[in-house]
Design a protein around this motif. Structure first.
Motif, short mmCIF file in Angstrom:
data_model
loop_
_atom_site.label_atom_id
_atom_site.label_comp_id
_atom_site.label_asym_id
_atom_site.label_seq_id
_atom_site.Cartn_x
_atom_site.Cartn_y
_atom_site.Cartn_z
N ILE A 37 0.83 -1.20 0.00
CA ILE A 37 0.00 0.00 0.00
C ILE A 37 0.87 1.25 0.00
O ILE A 37 0.50 2.29 -0.52
N ASP A 38 2.07 1.13 0.58
CA ASP A 38 2.95 2.29 0.69
C ASP A 38 3.23 2.96 -0.65
O ASP A 38 3.35 4.17 -0.74
N ASP A 98 -8.45 -3.96 -6.07
CA ASP A 98 -9.15 -3.31 -4.96
C ASP A 98 -9.21 -1.80 -5.15
O ASP A 98 -8.57 -1.23 -6.03
N SER A 129 -18.62 -1.96 6.51
CA SER A 129 -17.53 -1.96 5.53
C SER A 129 -18.00 -1.41 4.19
O SER A 129 -17.38 -1.67 3.17
N LEU A 144 -8.62 14.41 8.97
CA LEU A 144 -7.53 15.34 9.23
C LEU A 144 -6.78 14.89 10.48
O LEU A 144 -5.58 14.69 10.45
N TRP A 145 -7.51 14.73 11.58
CA TRP A 145 -6.85 14.28 12.82
C TRP A 145 -7.00 12.77 13.00
O TRP A 145 -6.05 12.08 13.24
N PHE A 146 -8.23 12.31 12.90
CA PHE A 146 -8.46 10.87 13.02
C PHE A 146 -8.51 10.29 11.62
O PHE A 146 -9.49 10.43 10.91
N ARG A 147 -7.43 9.69 11.21
CA ARG A 147 -7.32 9.25 9.82
C ARG A 147 -7.81 7.82 9.66
O ARG A 147 -7.69 7.00 10.56
N ASN A 148 -8.37 7.59 8.51
CA ASN A 148 -8.99 6.31 8.21
C ASN A 148 -8.62 5.93 6.78
O ASN A 148 -8.95 6.65 5.85
N GLU A 149 -7.89 4.87 6.63
CA GLU A 149 -7.59 4.38 5.28
C GLU A 149 -8.33 3.07 5.11
O GLU A 149 -8.27 2.21 5.97
N MET A 150 -9.02 2.93 3.99
CA MET A 150 -9.84 1.75 3.82
C MET A 150 -9.54 1.10 2.46
O MET A 150 -9.34 1.80 1.48
N VAL A 151 -9.53 -0.21 2.45
CA VAL A 151 -9.35 -0.95 1.20
C VAL A 151 -10.50 -1.94 1.06
O VAL A 151 -10.80 -2.66 2.01
N ILE A 152 -11.15 -1.94 -0.08
CA ILE A 152 -12.19 -2.94 -0.34
C ILE A 152 -11.77 -3.76 -1.55
O ILE A 152 -11.39 -3.20 -2.57
#
Lengths: 486, 171
Positions: free
Chosen positions: B16-17, B94, B143, B101-109
């Motif tokens: 993912i990087d 996928d 999800s 901004l502060w609470f980050r969320n990365e999602m992969v489906i």
């Protein structure tokens, strides 16, 4: 074709429908009814009674029409339900899409020899059917007809001859009682307590001075003894209630392997439930025990299936009273390429412990401040207790949380006062979330949520690099998989 | 079928990087601020009318207006800042999305577990020619993924691409 002509449910369905709607009506009007009965008159010329009888008659007519309008049939490989009083509604679903048929028998059903069928389909919950009351023999016929005429899913590794039913586990009465006693009784005790205090409060609001009765009791010691007796009584009743609930729900529990593709669980005394768990719909399994169950070697097993809505998860298959050996055999059978006894687990970062302990420490500090500033003794005690309990929980969670990424599985251990272990095959994974707060990012940490069709498992506070590696590997396995996952 | 299970070095797996996130349409910021603006103007109007009807409580209403202006400007600041953190990547198997901004969320489906896809357009979005893409998975809404602020034709392209991938994987 046995079901190509639209059929009605068993006539007892009418009884059930009537019973249910009358119960609903009664729930709406009972305060008025009691008021009028106590007053002894039923309005001018008994107008209340007339309204009541009229609505009862209307309900009866509607129920009868509803019963006669409800028909089910199987035509052209489609299961069809027709219903509706004014506008006729016809819903059809292809029988190949039917995944599961579960049956349920409560006391009334058992008396009349009927069954309630719930037909589950893949996808939306709008396409799930319930047949309230069907003769047991007909229910079995319909069930096997629907399930057997499905075109079997193409499953490369499953071309095996069907075997005979195999009983995996049967819960003996002794172990049922044991499992009932070692249940977590706190919930029912708390409910009972709050109910008791609610009555106490309402009695006071209603003008009954509870304090008056206390004056009759002469000395202090008797009062204390009485309070203790009362508390003990509440306590014991709470335990008895949750024990009885367990016994009723899991009475005569049997766990059956129907064939290579399907497990089945039957249980219940007053309400007999029959739930099936097709192997390709099982998303993950979890077993657990609490502090009391540990010395008796009592394990609970939770089989999570794909659901169309997470609220349905409470319908997931739950088996109690297993022992360690049975659990391990089952896991071996379901996941042959995983050797659970040889796994070692990685832990989460210690910052989880320090961070959350800090928050709870602040709550304790607030309590102490309150004590000195406004002399709030009770609130101070409550805050200190909450804070202390929070720290204890955090510490235990931190100690027991562990994860292991095997070749094809993700295994998580956890629990706070008890223990639990979850096995999730990687090819069931449908989404992964990587979450981070500013504090976590400063420390190169992140939390990972791994989603399947039956909810998620969470690994909090692990190094971001590690989280990305896990995520990459899980996605890789899931994306190359060709197996059907629900 | 012969069951194959080759070993893969974790270091050589697709990571993912390495991906480069694409931002959603810059018009999305304007669309969000418009929604906020409409809400703000409407509440100021209501408060003004109220202060005319109840002159005794005028001070309270003025205070509320000031509070709303303060809160509104923080929100505007947040909308501008957080825009840079919204990103989408589409890969072979996928779709990835990040926000916060502060609470980050990365999602992969993963594509092979997607149930269906929906494109929707609110009134304001329609004005800016934007669409939202909603991706549904099994097992409740936890999800599911909703991507706001896509250009209308891009949303359609994205939908077609994902659907094309789902059907090609099923063959």
């Amino acid at each position: 074709m046995p079901f190509d002509i639209p059929q009605r449910q068993s006539p007892f369905a009418l009884v059930l429908i009537l019973y249910r709607t009358y119960l609903l009506l009664l729930k709406q009007i009972w305060p008025f009814a009691i008021y009028f009965i106590i007053k002894g008159n039923f309005g001018s010329k008994g107008s209340f009674l007339k309204v009541f009888i009229a609505s009862a008659v209307v309900i009866m007519i509607i129920s009868i029409i509803r019963y006669f309008r409800f028909k089910y049939s199987v035509v052209d490989r489609e299961f069809i339900i027709e219903k509706g009083i004014l506008n006729r509604k016809k819903t059809a679903v292809s029988i190949d899409k039917i995944q599961n048929i579960n049956s349920e028998q409560n006391l009334i059903h058992q008396l009349f020899g009927i069954e309630k069928l719930r037909i589950e389909t893949a996808g939306s919950s709008a396409l799930e059917f319930e047949l309230d009351a069907i003769n047991t023999s007909k229910a079995r016929e319909l069930k096997s007809y629907l399930l057997e005429s499905r075109i079997p899913l193409i499953n490369d590794d499953s071309v095996m001859a069907p075997i005979d039913k195999k009983l995996i586990f049967k819960l003996s009465t002794g172990r049922l009682m044991l499992a009932g006693i070692t249940q977590n009784h706190l919930v029912s005790i708390l409910i009972l307590f709050s109910f008791f205090f609610w009555i106490y409060d309402s009695a006071r609001d209603a003008g009954i001075n509870v304090e008056d009765y206390k004056d009759n009791i002469p000395d202090y010691t008797t009062q204390v003894t009485n309070t203790i007796i009362l508390l003990a009584l509440l306590f014991v009743t709470g335990i008895l209630i949750s024990m009885a609930r367990t016994a009723l729900k899991y009475y005569d529990l049997s766990f059956i392997e129907e064939n290579e593709q399907n497990f089945k669980v039957k249980a219940g005394l007053l309400k007999r439930m029959e739930t099936s768990a097709p192997i390709n719909k099982i998303q993950s399994i979890t077993w657990s025990y609490n502090l009391l169950q540990k010395p008796f070697n009592l394990y609970n097993l939770n089989i999570r299936q794909a659901v169309s809505d997470l609220r349905e998860l409470k319908r997931s298959v739950q088996i109690i009273g297993l022992n360690k050996c049975q659990i391990e055999n089952f896991s071996q059978e379901l996941y042959p390429d995983l050797d659970i006894s040889e796994l070692t687990y990685e832990t989460i970062n210690v910052k989880y412990l320090t961070r959350f302990s800090l928050y709870f420490m602040l709550i304790i500090l607030l309590g102490i401040l309150l004590y000195f500033l406004i002399d709030g003794f009770i609130s101070a005690i409550v805050l200190v207790l909450i804070g202390g309990y929070g720290i204890l929980r955090t510490y235990l969670y931190y100690l027991k949380m562990g994860f292991r990424l095997d070749k094809n599985y993700l295994v998580l251990t956890g629990g706070i006062f008890g223990y639990k272990l979850t096995i999730l095959p990687l090819y069931r994974i449908q989404a992964i979330k990587l979450l981070s707060t500013p504090y976590q990012r400063r420390n190169q940490l992140a939390s990972l949520e791994i989603w399947s069709a039956s909810g998620y498992v969470k690994i909090p506070y692990i190094p971001t690099m590690k989280a990305r590696q896990i995520s990459d590997y899980c996605l890789f396995v899931s994306e190359i998989s060709q197996k059907s996952w629900m | 079928m012969v069951f194959e299970n080759n070993q893969h070095e974790i270091g050589t797996l697709p990571s993912i990087d390495a991906v480069q996130y694409e931002r959603v349409s810059p018009k999305y910021v304007r669309a969000r601020i418009s929604v906020l603006g409409i809400f703000f103007v409407a509440s100021i109007m209501i408060l003004t009318i109220l202060s005319l009807i109840y002159p005794n409580y005028r001070l309270l209403f003025y205070l509320l207006m000031i509070l709303m202006a303060l809160f509104g400007s923080i929100l505007v600041f947040y909308i501008f800042k957080s825009y840079k953190h919204i990103g989408v990547v589409v890969r072979d198997h996928d779709i990835m999305y990040k926000e916060g901004l502060w609470f980050r969320n990365e999602m992969v489906i993963t594509f092979n577990k997607i149930q269906h896809i929906e494109i929707s357009m609110g009134a304001i979005e329609r004005f800016f020619n934007l669409s939202s893409l909603k991706i549904f998975t099994a097992g409740g809404s936890g999800s599911d993924l909703e991507i706001h602020g896509l250009e209308r034709q891009n949303a359609q392209k994205l939908k077609d691409f994902i659907l094309g991938n789902i059907s090609s994987e099923e063959e």
